[in-house]
Write an enzyme that holds these catalytic residues in place. Structure first.
Site, PDB file in Angstrom:
ATOM      1  CG  HIS A  30      21.914  53.212  53.659  1.00  0.00           C
ATOM      2  ND1 HIS A  30      22.455  52.021  54.042  1.00  0.00           N
ATOM      3  CD2 HIS A  30      21.079  53.585  54.664  1.00  0.00           C
ATOM      4  CE1 HIS A  30      22.001  51.685  55.224  1.00  0.00           C
ATOM      5  NE2 HIS A  30      21.147  52.603  55.627  1.00  0.00           N
ATOM      6  CG  LEU A  55      26.002  54.531  54.650  1.00  0.00           C
ATOM      7  CD1 LEU A  55      26.365  55.815  53.914  1.00  0.00           C
ATOM      8  CD2 LEU A  55      24.626  54.641  55.292  1.00  0.00           C
TER       9      LEU A  55
END
Ligand code: PAF
Length: 284
Positions: free
Chosen positions: A38, A34
């Protein structure tokens, strides 16, 4: 505190508990590794739901046989730390066996026709079937009220919209803005594959998209704009899968002058395939 769930029993118990309290549940589907893109999805959902679940699952069914499934970066500990900082309540981290309990060969697949045959669907056969197959499973597992998908994956968002509408999933989709580096490169887990020289070249994609938009606004016919965008990227050293002008439903624009447009690019630098797009109006 972000709780990690790796079984359906724990996931369902948490979501059922929230529902009993009358809380709205949001989902951020991810494949992990991530980054700020995100995290911005988590914050977007946080503003529209009382509890946020982020799924972290590298989905084998959306990778082609020659693609990077095995190499795809897996960073679960850093992912959970980032989710916690972004305000996520639960990280849903199922195994492949849990996601596909009958095995990949016997898995029920979801196939969206038409829109999946073009652009990335044509260059990555079966990719969107895999995406829909896993997103449908995630919707059934988490049963979210809202779910966020990034606009960088423009075609993916269009395909998921189609699936949600046609299969009547009771979920509201939240499209999230593209997050860019200071030099314009769209954030992507695959950016880390780029060698130093490739990383310097990569922002040319965004510059080409801007140039394509400006050329369209300046009156250049859309087919010429496509040829010019593709040639510009090829000259910069990219292997271009496509550089196209489309309407929001990904149809070719035809002869009409005004309205909404999106320009989309997929291009490779070495072994790294990058995608990006720009949405705008010709009416301004
Ligand atoms: O966009 C992605 O990261 C993936 O395609 C998704 C939606 C999480 C499905 O695996």
């Amino acid at each position: 505190m972000t709780e990690v769930a790796t079984t359906l029993e724990v996931l369902r118990a948490r979501v059922a508990g929230w529902r009993r309290e009358g809380l709205r549940v949001g989902l951020v589907p991810t494949m992990g590794n991530l980054h700020e893109g995100h995290h911005s999805l988590v914050r977007l959902v946080r503003a529209r739901a009382d509890r946020v679940v982020a799924s972290v699952f590298v989905n084998p069914t959306q990778f082609g046989p020659d693609e990077d499934y095995a190499q795809y970066p897996r960073t679960p500990e850093a992912d959970v730390a980032g989710l916690e900082a972004a305000g996520c309540d639960l990280a849903w981290m199922p195994s492949v066996e849990l996601m596909y309990p009958l095995g990949l060969a016997r898995a029920v697949r979801v196939q969206v026709p038409g829109i999946t045959d073009v652009l990335d669907g044509a260059h990555r056969p079966g990719h969107f079937d895999g995406v829909c197959t896993v997103v449908a499973r995630l919707f059934n597992q988490v049963q979210p009220d809202v779910a966020a998908f990034g606009r960088k994956d423009y075609q993916q968002l269009a395909v998921i919209r189609h699936m949600v509408r046609d299969l009547a999933f009771p979920v509201e989709l939240l499209p999230a803005p593209i997050v860019r580096e200071a030099d314009g490169l769209a954030r992507s887990s695959r950016n880390q594959y780029l060698a130093a020289g490739e990383r310097t070249l990569a922002p040319s994609i965004h510059r080409s998209l801007l140039a394509m938009r400006d050329a369209l606004r300046g009156g250049m016919p859309w087919r010429e704009v496509e040829a010019f965008g593709g040639a510009q990227l090829a000259a910069a050293g990219f292997q271009v899968d496509y550089a196209v002008v489309r309407t929001p439903l990904l149809a070719e624009p035809g002869s009409e002058q005004g309205g909404e447009r999106v320009v989309l690019v997929a291009a490779r630098l070495g072994r790294t395939r990058l995608i990006d797009n720009l949405e705008f109006s010709l009416d301004a």
